[in-house]
Design a protein around this motif. Structure first.
Motif, mmCIF file in Angstrom:
data_model
loop_
_atom_site.group_PDB
_atom_site.id
_atom_site.type_symbol
_atom_site.label_atom_id
_atom_site.label_comp_id
_atom_site.label_asym_id
_atom_site.label_seq_id
_atom_site.Cartn_x
_atom_site.Cartn_y
_atom_site.Cartn_z
ATOM 1 N N ARG A 44 60.269 -70.628 -39.392
ATOM 2 C CA ARG A 44 59.981 -70.427 -40.818
ATOM 3 C C ARG A 44 59.561 -71.736 -41.465
ATOM 4 N N GLU A 76 46.362 -70.611 -42.656
ATOM 5 C CA GLU A 76 47.503 -70.057 -41.912
ATOM 6 C C GLU A 76 47.298 -68.571 -41.654
ATOM 7 N N TYR A 117 53.067 -75.793 -42.435
ATOM 8 C CA TYR A 117 51.660 -75.603 -42.067
ATOM 9 C C TYR A 117 50.846 -75.159 -43.280
ATOM 10 N N THR A 165 56.018 -72.644 -40.449
ATOM 11 C CA THR A 165 55.022 -71.861 -41.187
ATOM 12 C C THR A 165 54.837 -72.427 -42.591
ATOM 13 N N TYR A 184 46.541 -62.667 -39.794
ATOM 14 C CA TYR A 184 47.397 -61.885 -40.682
ATOM 15 C C TYR A 184 46.676 -60.695 -41.299
ATOM 16 N N ASN A 220 46.997 -66.908 -37.728
ATOM 17 C CA ASN A 220 47.867 -65.848 -37.217
ATOM 18 C C ASN A 220 47.237 -64.465 -37.281
ATOM 19 N N THR A 263 55.555 -63.077 -37.588
ATOM 20 C CA THR A 263 54.369 -63.416 -38.365
ATOM 21 C C THR A 263 54.596 -62.814 -39.744
#
Length: 137
Positions: free
Chosen positions: A61, A76, A67, A64, A82, A80, A46
């Protein structure tokens, strides 16, 4: 000065690889090699790619990056979770500002104890200082 991602393998070797299921990292760790290393070890990556990132030959990768192009950077990040990285960064900042940025012990075993003691102190201070919210009826 060296790029963050060049230290990834040594960081993973120092971690408990059997308990590591995900690496949550900033843009400094974004590289094809990082994704390959993590994928070979069965660890989910992540990692926030830079805004100028282009799709690459590593599938996670590229997924990601694509996306983010389709849905947007913030979608995004939420997908995740983040924001967990910012919580960790804030905790490390708090530790360094209260306990100190350097270890005082010279021996490795003593450094482990010193770090653990610092974490216990920080946790105790956090628990003491947290307000208790009550719903008024």
């Amino acid at each position: 000065m060296t790029d963050d991602h060049k230290y990834l393998e040594s960081l993973i070797q120092s971690a408990d690889i059997d308990k590591t299921i995900e690496v949550l990292a900033d843009t400094g760790y974004d590289s094809n090699n990082t994704y390959i290393i993590l994928e070979n070890k069965g660890i989910k990556a992540t990692i926030a790619p830079p805004k100028s990132a282009k799709t690459s030959y590593t599938q996670p990768r590229s997924d990601t990056i694509n996306y983010i192009k389709e849905k947007g950077y913030h979608v995004e990040r939420n997908k995740n979770k983040y924001g967990r990285r910012e919580i960790v960064e804030n905790t490390i900042y708090r530790y360094k500002s209260i306990i100190g940025a350097k270890l005082r012990s010279r021996k490795w075993d003593n450094q482990d104890v010193e770090t653990l003691l610092g974490c216990h102190i920080l946790n105790k201070m956090t628990n003491l200082g947290m307000p208790q919210s009550l719903k008024l009826t």
